[in-house]
Design a protein around this motif. Structure first.
Motif, PDB file in Angstrom:
ATOM      1  N   ALA A  98     100.506  59.431  24.382  1.00 51.98           N
ATOM      2  CA  ALA A  98      99.563  59.972  25.187  1.00 51.98           C
ATOM      3  C   ALA A  98      98.383  58.712  25.330  1.00 51.98           C
ATOM      4  CB  ALA A  98      98.999  61.131  24.646  1.00 51.98           C
ATOM      5  N   MET A  99      98.364  57.967  24.288  1.00 51.01           N
ATOM      6  CA  MET A  99      97.419  56.968  24.370  1.00 51.01           C
ATOM      7  C   MET A  99      97.543  55.687  24.987  1.00 51.01           C
ATOM      8  SD  MET A  99      94.468  57.175  21.299  1.00 51.01           S
ATOM      9  CE  MET A  99      95.742  57.041  19.712  1.00 51.01           C
ATOM     10  N   SER A 100      98.876  55.367  25.155  1.00 50.64           N
ATOM     11  CA  SER A 100      99.558  54.428  25.785  1.00 50.64           C
ATOM     12  C   SER A 100      98.963  53.263  25.282  1.00 50.64           C
ATOM     13  CB  SER A 100      99.337  54.249  27.289  1.00 50.64           C
ATOM     14  OG  SER A 100      99.683  55.502  27.960  1.00 50.64           O
ATOM     15  N   ASN A 101      99.096  52.942  23.890  1.00 50.43           N
ATOM     16  CA  ASN A 101      98.481  51.754  23.286  1.00 50.43           C
ATOM     17  C   ASN A 101      99.560  51.094  22.375  1.00 50.43           C
ATOM     18  OD1 ASN A 101      98.405  53.798  21.498  1.00 50.43           O
ATOM     19  ND2 ASN A 101      96.558  53.347  20.474  1.00 50.43           N
ATOM     20  N   GLY A 102     100.749  51.445  22.546  1.00 50.04           N
ATOM     21  CA  GLY A 102     101.864  50.909  21.714  1.00 50.04           C
ATOM     22  C   GLY A 102     101.731  51.322  20.216  1.00 50.04           C
ATOM     23  N   GLU A 103     102.242  50.526  19.216  1.00 47.99           N
ATOM     24  CA  GLU A 103     102.286  50.874  17.954  1.00 47.99           C
ATOM     25  C   GLU A 103     101.117  50.454  17.159  1.00 47.99           C
ATOM     26  OE1 GLU A 103     105.875  49.144  16.515  1.00 47.99           O
ATOM     27  OE2 GLU A 103     104.799  47.365  16.091  1.00 47.99           O
ATOM     28  N   VAL A 104     100.523  50.965  16.374  1.00 53.43           N
ATOM     29  CA  VAL A 104      99.242  50.688  15.737  1.00 53.43           C
ATOM     30  C   VAL A 104      99.528  50.570  14.080  1.00 53.43           C
ATOM     31  CG1 VAL A 104      96.697  51.500  15.281  1.00 53.43           C
ATOM     32  CG2 VAL A 104      97.755  52.050  17.467  1.00 53.43           C
ATOM     33  N   LEU A 105      99.093  49.509  13.781  1.00 51.07           N
ATOM     34  CA  LEU A 105      99.554  49.218  12.155  1.00 51.07           C
ATOM     35  C   LEU A 105      98.282  50.133  11.529  1.00 51.07           C
ATOM     36  CD1 LEU A 105     100.686  47.375   9.864  1.00 51.07           C
ATOM     37  CD2 LEU A 105      98.784  45.938  10.058  1.00 51.07           C
ATOM     38  N   VAL A 106      98.780  50.796  10.446  1.00 51.66           N
ATOM     39  CA  VAL A 106      98.055  51.607   9.563  1.00 51.66           C
ATOM     40  C   VAL A 106      97.708  50.922   8.433  1.00 51.66           C
ATOM     41  CG1 VAL A 106      97.961  53.847   8.246  1.00 51.66           C
ATOM     42  CG2 VAL A 106      98.875  53.774  10.732  1.00 51.66           C
ATOM     43  N   THR A 107      96.597  50.720   8.181  1.00 53.49           N
ATOM     44  CA  THR A 107      96.202  49.967   6.617  1.00 53.49           C
ATOM     45  C   THR A 107      95.082  50.826   5.815  1.00 53.49           C
ATOM     46  OG1 THR A 107      94.357  48.972   7.911  1.00 53.49           O
ATOM     47  CG2 THR A 107      96.499  47.839   7.700  1.00 53.49           C
ATOM     48  N   LYS A 108      94.721  50.412   4.815  1.00 55.93           N
ATOM     49  CA  LYS A 108      93.774  51.347   3.722  1.00 55.93           C
ATOM     50  C   LYS A 108      92.564  50.867   4.053  1.00 55.93           C
ATOM     51  CE  LYS A 108      92.980  51.843  -1.050  1.00 55.93           C
ATOM     52  NZ  LYS A 108      93.252  51.115  -2.466  1.00 55.93           N
ATOM     53  N   GLY A 109      91.590  51.935   4.230  1.00 58.80           N
ATOM     54  CA  GLY A 109      90.432  52.007   4.335  1.00 58.80           C
ATOM     55  C   GLY A 109      89.755  51.969   5.819  1.00 58.80           C
ATOM     56  N   THR A 110      88.563  52.530   5.924  1.00 58.83           N
ATOM     57  CA  THR A 110      87.971  52.760   7.399  1.00 58.83           C
ATOM     58  C   THR A 110      86.757  51.910   7.530  1.00 58.83           C
ATOM     59  OG1 THR A 110      86.998  54.684   6.334  1.00 58.83           O
ATOM     60  CG2 THR A 110      88.837  54.967   7.471  1.00 58.83           C
ATOM     61  N   ASP A 111      86.617  51.114   6.660  1.00 58.83           N
ATOM     62  CA  ASP A 111      85.223  50.243   6.789  1.00 58.83           C
ATOM     63  C   ASP A 111      85.311  49.423   8.194  1.00 58.83           C
ATOM     64  OD1 ASP A 111      83.832  51.491   4.818  1.00 58.83           O
ATOM     65  OD2 ASP A 111      84.390  49.810   3.243  1.00 58.83           O
ATOM     66  N   ALA A 112      84.251  48.683   8.531  1.00 60.22           N
ATOM     67  CA  ALA A 112      84.247  47.722   9.829  1.00 60.22           C
ATOM     68  C   ALA A 112      85.214  46.634   9.384  1.00 60.22           C
ATOM     69  CB  ALA A 112      82.972  47.308  10.349  1.00 60.22           C
ATOM     70  N   LYS A 113      85.067  46.156   8.333  1.00 60.92           N
ATOM     71  CA  LYS A 113      85.918  44.848   7.891  1.00 60.92           C
ATOM     72  C   LYS A 113      87.446  45.089   7.878  1.00 60.92           C
ATOM     73  CE  LYS A 113      85.581  45.682   2.933  1.00 60.92           C
ATOM     74  NZ  LYS A 113      85.251  45.087   1.413  1.00 60.92           N
ATOM     75  N   GLU A 114      87.712  46.306   7.703  1.00 53.89           N
ATOM     76  CA  GLU A 114      89.154  46.609   7.914  1.00 53.89           C
ATOM     77  C   GLU A 114      89.670  46.945   9.348  1.00 53.89           C
ATOM     78  OE1 GLU A 114      87.690  48.327   5.307  1.00 53.89           O
ATOM     79  OE2 GLU A 114      88.414  47.398   3.724  1.00 53.89           O
ATOM     80  N   LEU A 115      88.714  47.898  10.106  1.00 59.02           N
ATOM     81  CA  LEU A 115      88.988  48.438  11.373  1.00 59.02           C
ATOM     82  C   LEU A 115      89.055  47.149  12.446  1.00 59.02           C
ATOM     83  CD1 LEU A 115      87.750  51.935  11.522  1.00 59.02           C
ATOM     84  CD2 LEU A 115      89.996  51.253  10.750  1.00 59.02           C
ATOM     85  N   ASN A 116      87.961  46.240  12.189  1.00 62.71           N
ATOM     86  CA  ASN A 116      87.897  45.252  13.251  1.00 62.71           C
ATOM     87  C   ASN A 116      89.083  44.345  13.310  1.00 62.71           C
ATOM     88  OD1 ASN A 116      85.206  46.073  13.402  1.00 62.71           O
ATOM     89  ND2 ASN A 116      84.401  44.487  12.374  1.00 62.71           N
ATOM     90  N   HIS A 117      90.068  44.595  12.403  1.00 60.94           N
ATOM     91  CA  HIS A 117      91.320  43.566  12.767  1.00 60.94           C
ATOM     92  C   HIS A 117      92.332  44.406  13.515  1.00 60.94           C
ATOM     93  CE1 HIS A 117      90.379  40.640   9.885  1.00 60.94           C
ATOM     94  NE2 HIS A 117      89.746  41.503   8.999  1.00 60.94           N
ATOM     95  N   GLY A 118      91.842  45.380  14.346  1.00 58.74           N
ATOM     96  CA  GLY A 118      92.974  45.995  15.514  1.00 58.74           C
ATOM     97  C   GLY A 118      93.871  47.092  14.809  1.00 58.74           C
ATOM     98  N   VAL A 119      93.362  47.727  14.091  1.00 59.02           N
ATOM     99  CA  VAL A 119      94.408  48.704  13.125  1.00 59.02           C
ATOM    100  C   VAL A 119      93.593  49.866  13.071  1.00 59.02           C
ATOM    101  CG1 VAL A 119      95.160  46.902  11.595  1.00 59.02           C
ATOM    102  CG2 VAL A 119      93.357  48.358  10.766  1.00 59.02           C
ATOM    103  N   ALA A 120      94.681  51.225  12.464  1.00 56.09           N
ATOM    104  CA  ALA A 120      93.947  52.224  12.240  1.00 56.09           C
ATOM    105  C   ALA A 120      93.859  52.583  10.603  1.00 56.09           C
ATOM    106  CB  ALA A 120      94.657  53.449  12.893  1.00 56.09           C
TER     107      ALA A 120
END
Length: 246
Positions: A98-120
Motif C-alpha cells: 500500500a505504501m508503494s515503497n519497495g522493500e525496506v531494510l529492517v535494522t536495530k534501533g530507532t535513533d536518528a543515526k539509525e533511521l537516517n540511513h533509509g531503514v525501518a
C-alpha cells in the motif's frame, strides 16, 4: 552687447526661480537600505530553498544508497547459507504494497543515526520490540516520513485489511492491518505495548506496529498502524514471495 546683457539677465532670473536641487541624504540612505534588505531577502530565500532541497531530496538520495548497500550485504550473508542471527546489518525486509515503497531494510534501533540511513528500525527503548519469530509480542517499527529515505511517507495510504509482510532469511511473516491511529502524542508509548490495547486488542498475540511522524513535514505527532500475524510461509530456494506481494 545689448543682446548679451538681456540673455544674462534672463539666465539670472531663471536661476533664482529654479535654483539647483541638492540630493536628499535621507532619501539616498533609504534607497541603500532597501537595496541591501532586498539582497538579504533574496539570499535568505536561496539558502532556505537549498536547505529544503537538501532535506527532502538529497538526504533521500544518500539514505537510499546506504540502505541499498546494507540490504545487499544482508542478502549476500543469507546466500552464504544458514547461520546465527546477526542484527548488525539488519534482520530482514519490510514489504508494504500500500505504501508503494519497495522493500525496506529492517535494522536495530530507532535513533536518528539509525533511521537516517533509509531503514525501518525496531524499538529497543522505551519499549523493547518482540521479534516476528517470537510466540507473542509486538514487532514495533519506526521510519522517517520525509527526508532520509522517507520510507513511511505514504503510511496514510494503508487501510484495514492491507497486507504487511516481513521477510527474514528463512520465513515470510504475513500480517493483516486491523487498525490505524492517524494522530497521537509523540510521548504515547502505549501504542508499542506487547498487547496494544489502544488498538482494541485485549489478549496477547503476534502484532506488528508501524510508527512515523505526522503531519507531513513535521514531527509534532505520531501516525500509527497496527497489524496482526495472519500466517507464516517457509522461504523456498527461489525466495518466491507470498501472494500478497506478487
Amino acid at each position: 552687447m545689448e543682446h548679451d546683457a538681456v540673455a544674462a539677465t534672463q539666465h539670472a532670473q531663471d536661476t533664482e526661480a529654479h535654483p539647483p536641487q541638492r540630493r536628499s541624504r535621507g532619501g539616498s540612505r533609504i534607497a541603500v537600505l532597501v537595496s541591501v534588505f532586498g539582497e538579504l531577502l533574496i539570499t535568505t530565500g536561496l539558502v532556505l530553498g537549498l536547505f529544503v532541497v537538501y532535506s527532502l531530496w538529497w538526504t533521500n538520495v544518500l539514505a537510499d544508497r546506504d540502505a541499498a548497500a546494507k540490504g545487499n550485504e544482508v542478502r549476500d550473508r543469507w546466500a552464504g547459507g544458514p547461520g546465527e542471527l546477526d542484527t548488525k546489518d539488519g534482520i530482514g525486509f519490510l514489504h508494504v504494497p500500500a505504501m508503494s515503497n519497495g522493500e525496506v531494510l529492517v535494522t536495530k534501533g530507532t535513533d536518528a543515526k539509525e533511521l537516517n540511513h533509509g531503514v525501518a528500525g525496531y524499538y529497543t527503548k522505551p519499549v523493547k520490540a518482540a521479534m516476528p519469530w517470537e510466540k507473542k509480542g509486538n514487532f514495533a517499527l519506526a521510519a522517517h516520513r520525509d527526508g532520509h529515505g522517507a520510507k513511511f511517507h505514504n503510511i496514510d495510504k494503508i487501510e484495514k485489511g492491507d497486507a504487511v509482510v516481513v521477510e527474514t532469511r528463512e520465513t515470510w511473516y504475513v500480517y493483516k492491518v486491523y487498525g490505524t491511529l492517524p494522530q497521537t502524542s509523540k510521548y504515547n508509548v502505549d501504542v508499542l505495548d506487547a498487547t496494544p490495547k489502544e488498538s482494541g486488542r485485549k489478549k496477547p498475540g503476534r502484532y506488528l506496529t508501524l510508527t512515523t511522524c505526522t503531519p507531513v513535514y513535521t514531527s509534532k505527532y505520531r501516525y500509527i498502524v497496527w497489524a496482526e500475524l495472519e500466517r507464516t510461509e517457509k522461504v523456498d530456494a527461489d525466495r518466491t514471495p507470498p501472494e500478497e506481494l506478487r
